[in-house]
Design an enzyme around this catalytic site. Structure first.
Site: not given
Length: 433
Positions: A147, A356, A409
Site C-alpha cells: 500500500s 511547497d 487491497h
C-alpha cells in the site's frame, strides 16, 4: 548511532533482535533535533547465524507501525528462506518517536505543522538509507512495500537506487504525476462499486444501517472513546469493505448494533466498543494529518477528498436515499469530532494549505531504473486506481507486474507467502509454481 539489545528474543519459529537509531528530524539540518527510529530484525532459527541479505518491509499507511508477527507465517515465512527481515517502524509510528496529540501538545499549531511536514515518504527513505549504510557496511538490500509502502518503494527507486538489489510492491503503485483531486475522482467510483457489492451480498444490510443512522440522528449516542457517534463517522466504516474479510466484519457489527431494552431501542455497547477498533483515527493521527500529502508535489491538497466528494452527492446521506459508506478519505470535520484529532485541527489545516511540498518522483530518472521490480496489482482494489497503477508501470524501467482479481487491497495479509513467492519468481525470471 545505533544501539542494539544484546539478547535475542525467541518467537514461534523466529529469532528477533531490536535496533534503535538516532537520526535527524530534518536531513537539511543534520545536527538539529534527532528522532529515534526502531527496526526489528527477524531471522529463522536455522539461519540466525548466516550472513543472509536483508529484506526491508515498508508498512501501509501513512502512520502505522510495522507488523508485529507472532509466528513464522505469511510473507515473512517465504522471506525468511533467503533473507533476514527488517520490520521498520516508519518515523512517527510504533517505537519510532511516535506522533500523537500529546507528543505535539507543547508546540503551537504552526510548529506542529512544520514538525509533521518531515514525516512523508522522502524522509522515510532517508531514514532507511542511513540505516542501510550503518547496518550492512553499505551492502545492497531488498525492499518490499505494501500500500503506502509501495509509494515508499518508488521513492527509494527514485532517490537511492544504488542501495537496492531488488524491489517488490503489493497493492500500492501510485501515479507519478496525478494530483490528489484526480486520485479521489477515481477512487470515489471504486468506493461506489464496493458499496454496491456489499449491499448486494448482504440483503438486509441497507435496512440495518439506515435504522442505525436514524437512531443516532435522533439520539445522543457516545462511543467507548467518548465521542458522539455521527452519521459521517458511521460512513467511515467503509474503509473496511475494501479489505479481505472486511465486509463480513462490518456486516456482523451492523447486525448487532441495535438492541431492545426495557427503556426502548438502544445502541449495543458491544457495537460502540468494536466500532472504535475498526477505525484508527484516534490512535494513528499521522494517517489523517498526512494522507493527502502523499500525493502532493509543489501543490496543496486543500482537503481534496472533501472537495471532490461534492461531485458525488450520493455520499451525502439523506433518509430517503440509500446509505453509502465512504473509503479511506480524510475530511476536515474529523478534526472536530474525533477527540484525539481535535487538538491538531489547526495543524491539519496548515498542512492541507501547504503548497511547497517537495517533488516526490522524477519521471525521467524512474524511466531509466535498473533495479528489478515486481509488483502485484489487484484489479478490484478499492484504494488504488488500477489504470493509474498501469500507467506507472509503463513509466518505470525494469518493472514487471502481476495483475490479478484474486485479492483485495490487503492480499499480502491473507496469502502473503504465495504472493511474495510469485513476485520473487517474476523478478528473477523463474518458472511460476
Amino acid at each position: 548511532m545505533t544501539s542494539e539489545f544484546s539478547a535475542s528474543l525467541t518467537f514461534s519459529g523466529m529469532i528477533a533482535r531490536k535496533h534503535q537509531f538516532s537520526l535527524p528530524l530534518d536531513y537539511q539540518n543534520p545536527d538539529g533535533e534527532q528522532i529515534s527510529i526502531f527496526v526489528r530484525e527477524i531471522s529463522s532459527p536455522e539461519n540466525q547465524d548466516k550472513a543472509l541479505p536483508f529484506i526491508v518491509f515498508f508498512q501501509g499507511g501513512p502512520g502505522f507501525g510495522a507488523v508485529r508477527p507472532a509466528a513464522n507465517g505469511g510473507w515473512i515465512k517465504r522471506a525468511l528462506k533467503e533473507y533476514r527481515v527488517l520490520l521498520l517502524d516508519q518515523r512517527g509510528t510504533g517505537l519510532s518517536t511516535p506522533v500523537s496529540f500529546a507528543s505535539l501538545a507543547h508546540l503551537p499549531a504552526s510548529e506542529q505543522a512544520e514538525y509533521l511536514s518531515h514525516f512523508r515518504a522522502d524522509n522515510i527513505i532517508r531514514d532507511a538509507e542511513t540505516i542501510r549504510k550503518q547496518l550492512t557496511n553499505d551492502e545492497k538490500w531488498t525492499i518490499l512495500g505494501q500500500s503506502f509502502g509501495g509509494f515508499c518503494v518508488l521513492k527509494y527507486l527514485n532517490d537511492a537506487p544504488e542501495g537496492l538489489a531488488e524491489a517488490y510492491i503489493t497493492g500500492g503503485i501510485p501515479s507519478l504525476t496525478r494530483s490528489a483531486d484526480e486520485v479521489y475522482q477515481a477512487t470515489y467510483k471504486r468506493v461506489q462499486a464496493k458499496n454496491q457489492d456489499f449491499f448486494n451480498r448482504f440483503s438486509d444490510a441497507q435496512d440495518l444501517v439506515k435504522a442505525l443512522a436514524s437512531h443516532i440522528q435522533d439520539n445522543e449516542v457516545f462511543l467507548a472513546t467518548g465521542e458522539r457517534l455521527t452519521v459521517e463517522m458511521l460512513q467511515l466504516l467503509g474503509i473496511n469493505i475494501g479489505m479481505e474479510q472486511g465486509p463480513e466484519s462490518v456486516y456482523y457489527l451492523l447486525e448487532q448494533a441495535l438492541i431492545e431494552t426495557a427503556t426502548g431501542t438502544q445502541v449495543n455497547p458491544l457495537f460502540l466498543a468494536h466500532f472504535c477498533q475498526l477505525l484508527d483515527f484516534n490512535t494513528n493521527p499521522i494517517f489523517a494529518l498526512l494522507h493527502e500529502s502523499i500525493y502532493c508535489q509543489q501543490s496543496a491538497s486543500n482537503w481534496a477528498a472533501h472537495r471532490v466528494r461534492q461531485q458525488y452527492p450520493e455520499f451525502n446521506y439523506q433518509t430517503d436515499k440509500p446509505f453509502l459508506f465512504t473509503g479511506e478519505m480524510v475530511y476536515p470535520w474529523m478534526f472536530e469530532q474525533f477527540n484525539n484529532l481535535k487538538p491538531l485541527q489547526q495543524a491539519a489545516k496548515k498542512l492541507a494549505e501547504k503548497q511547497d511540498w517537495p517533488n516526490l518522483y522524477q519521471v525521467d530518472k524512474l524511466a531509466d531504473n535498473q533495479v528489478p521490480v515486481a509488483a502485484a496489482i489487484y484489479s478490484e482494489d478499492m484504494f488504488v486506481e488500477m489504470q493509474y497503477s498501469l500507467e506507472t508501470t509503463a513509466q518505470v524501467g525494469k518493472l514487471k507486474y502481476w495483475l490479478t482479481s484474486e485479492y483485495e487491497h490487503n492480499g499480502i495479509r491473507m496469502d502473503g507467502e504465495h504472493i511474495l513467492d510469485r513476485l520473487i519468481a517474476i523478478n528473477r525470471g523463474e518458472k511460476l509454481r
